[in-house]
Design a protein around this motif. Structure first.
Motif, mmCIF file in Angstrom:
data_model
loop_
_atom_site.group_PDB
_atom_site.id
_atom_site.type_symbol
_atom_site.label_atom_id
_atom_site.label_comp_id
_atom_site.label_asym_id
_atom_site.label_seq_id
_atom_site.Cartn_x
_atom_site.Cartn_y
_atom_site.Cartn_z
ATOM 1 N N UNK A 1 66.262 18.716 18.438
ATOM 2 C CA UNK A 1 64.902 18.207 18.208
ATOM 3 C C UNK A 1 64.420 18.554 16.816
ATOM 4 N N UNK A 2 64.704 19.790 16.409
ATOM 5 C CA UNK A 2 64.279 20.253 15.089
ATOM 6 C C UNK A 2 64.966 19.437 13.989
ATOM 7 N N UNK A 3 66.280 19.256 14.149
ATOM 8 C CA UNK A 3 67.051 18.493 13.156
ATOM 9 C C UNK A 3 66.542 17.063 13.041
ATOM 10 N N UNK A 4 66.311 16.447 14.190
ATOM 11 C CA UNK A 4 65.831 15.068 14.208
ATOM 12 C C UNK A 4 64.488 14.970 13.489
ATOM 13 N N UNK A 5 63.602 15.911 13.810
ATOM 14 C CA UNK A 5 62.264 15.924 13.197
ATOM 15 C C UNK A 5 62.343 16.148 11.695
ATOM 16 N N UNK A 6 63.144 17.148 11.300
ATOM 17 C CA UNK A 6 63.228 17.513 9.877
ATOM 18 C C UNK A 6 63.847 16.379 9.059
ATOM 19 N N UNK A 7 64.983 15.872 9.495
ATOM 20 C CA UNK A 7 65.653 14.796 8.747
ATOM 21 C C UNK A 7 64.803 13.529 8.744
ATOM 22 N N UNK A 8 64.273 13.193 9.908
ATOM 23 C CA UNK A 8 63.452 11.983 10.034
ATOM 24 C C UNK A 8 62.246 12.030 9.120
ATOM 25 N N UNK A 9 61.541 13.182 9.118
ATOM 26 C CA UNK A 9 60.345 13.301 8.273
ATOM 27 C C UNK A 9 60.714 13.223 6.801
ATOM 28 N N UNK A 10 61.831 13.865 6.451
ATOM 29 C CA UNK A 10 62.257 13.863 5.051
ATOM 30 C C UNK A 10 62.567 12.448 4.575
ATOM 31 N N UNK A 11 63.279 11.703 5.396
ATOM 32 C CA UNK A 11 63.634 10.314 5.038
ATOM 33 C C UNK A 11 62.368 9.466 4.950
ATOM 34 N N UNK A 12 61.477 9.649 5.910
ATOM 35 C CA UNK A 12 60.209 8.896 5.897
ATOM 36 C C UNK A 12 59.386 9.220 4.654
ATOM 37 N N UNK A 13 59.361 10.506 4.317
ATOM 38 C CA UNK A 13 58.615 10.965 3.140
ATOM 39 C C UNK A 13 59.180 10.339 1.865
ATOM 40 N N UNK A 14 60.501 10.310 1.777
ATOM 41 C CA UNK A 14 61.153 9.726 0.598
ATOM 42 C C UNK A 14 60.855 8.229 0.499
ATOM 43 N N UNK A 15 60.927 7.534 1.655
ATOM 44 C CA UNK A 15 60.648 6.089 1.655
ATOM 45 C C UNK A 15 59.185 5.820 1.298
ATOM 46 N N UNK A 16 58.283 6.644 1.846
ATOM 47 C CA UNK A 16 56.853 6.468 1.553
ATOM 48 C C UNK A 16 56.587 6.694 0.071
ATOM 49 N N UNK A 17 57.265 7.696 -0.489
ATOM 50 C CA UNK A 17 57.097 7.987 -1.912
ATOM 51 C C UNK A 17 57.622 6.833 -2.777
ATOM 52 N N UNK A 18 58.747 6.250 -2.369
ATOM 53 C CA UNK A 18 59.314 5.100 -3.102
ATOM 54 C C UNK A 18 58.367 3.904 -3.020
ATOM 55 N N UNK A 19 57.808 3.681 -1.828
ATOM 56 C CA UNK A 19 56.845 2.582 -1.636
ATOM 57 C C UNK A 19 55.612 2.769 -2.511
ATOM 58 N N UNK A 20 55.124 4.014 -2.543
ATOM 59 C CA UNK A 20 53.955 4.342 -3.355
ATOM 60 C C UNK A 20 54.239 4.044 -4.831
ATOM 61 N N UNK A 21 55.442 4.401 -5.274
ATOM 62 C CA UNK A 21 55.829 4.152 -6.672
ATOM 63 C C UNK A 21 55.901 2.646 -6.950
ATOM 64 N N UNK A 22 56.420 1.873 -5.977
ATOM 65 C CA UNK A 22 56.483 0.404 -6.123
ATOM 66 C C UNK A 22 55.077 -0.163 -6.265
ATOM 67 N N UNK A 23 54.172 0.336 -5.421
ATOM 68 C CA UNK A 23 52.779 -0.088 -5.393
ATOM 69 C C UNK A 23 52.128 0.164 -6.759
ATOM 70 N N UNK A 24 52.430 1.315 -7.345
ATOM 71 C CA UNK A 24 51.861 1.680 -8.650
ATOM 72 C C UNK A 24 52.436 0.773 -9.747
#
Lengths: 146, 68
Positions: A45-68
């Motif tokens: 559960x911990x691994x799934x949460x940690x990896x999932x959040x990290x990937x989501x965070x990276x994608x959100x950051x990339x999207x934010x950069x595209x938006x800018x």
């Protein structure tokens, strides 16, 4: 750095973020297939949460950069925000002071842990040693650079 | 370091935000410079002075440095 260079840097950042997200997803899927079945429910559960959040965070950051990147005004604002000298000065201050505080904290924790558990003591001491090596390495690098 | 940026801004009817955008920093940086909590770099000091068509010594008070 000028606005054009910053624009290029933003594009590179998006590529780097998405690449990292892709690599992490592959690593996560491999671990899910090969390693995770042997682990407990809690660790899975911990691994799934940690990896999932990290990937989501990276994608959100990339999207934010595209938006800018799409809007010149937003790009200029972000450029000012990221190259503001006071902000950079604060980052430098917090970085150097943060490493020093972490080092002292780890050493103190290692001393306390020595009374209870040798493995924890060795782990904390190794972490403190790594921190010292990183600090000295960076110091040597910047002393040569400037 | 003391500065006459607030007075200059008033004269030129500029807000902190407008000056910050013109010299490429955040509003908070201008606030900190004006209140003396942060000393501007040589580049920023030059940009601010140039914005008001003045020299750096006219905008920033170096008397503290002279007495050191």
């Amino acid at each position: 750095m000028n606005l054009q260079q910053f624009k290029q840097r933003m594009k590179l950042r998006i590529i780097a973020l998405l690449s990292l997200a892709g690599v992490l997803t592959i690593v996560f899927l491999c671990m899910l297939y090969f390693v995770t079945p042997q682990l407990s429910e809690y660790l899975r559960g911990f691994q799934f949460g940690a990896f999932g959040s990290l990937v989501l965070l990276l994608c959100a950051s990339a999207l934010h950069s595209c938006f800018i990147l799409r809007n010149e005004n937003r790009l200029r604002k972000q450029f000012i925000k990221e190259t503001d000298e006071r902000t950079l000065f604060i980052h430098q201050k917090t970085g150097s002071l943060g490493i020093a505080i972490c080092g002292v904290g780890l050493c103190s924790a290692a001393i306390v842990a020595n009374f209870f558990n040798t493995i924890i003591f060795a782990t904390l001491l190794s972490a403190a040693g790594f921190l010292v090596v990183v600090k000295l390495g960076l110091k040597a690098y910047y002393q040569n650079k400037y | 370091m003391k500065t006459i940026i607030p007075q200059l801004r008033k004269q030129h009817k500029l807000s902190q935000e407008e000056l910050a955008t013109a010299v490429g920093v955040t509003r908070q940086t201008i606030t900190s410079i004006e209140s003396g909590r942060y000393t501007a770099s040589l580049t920023l000091a030059y940009k601010i002075a140039r914005h008001f068509s003045l020299s750096i010594e006219d905008v920033f008070d170096f008397s503290e440095v002279d007495t050191e």
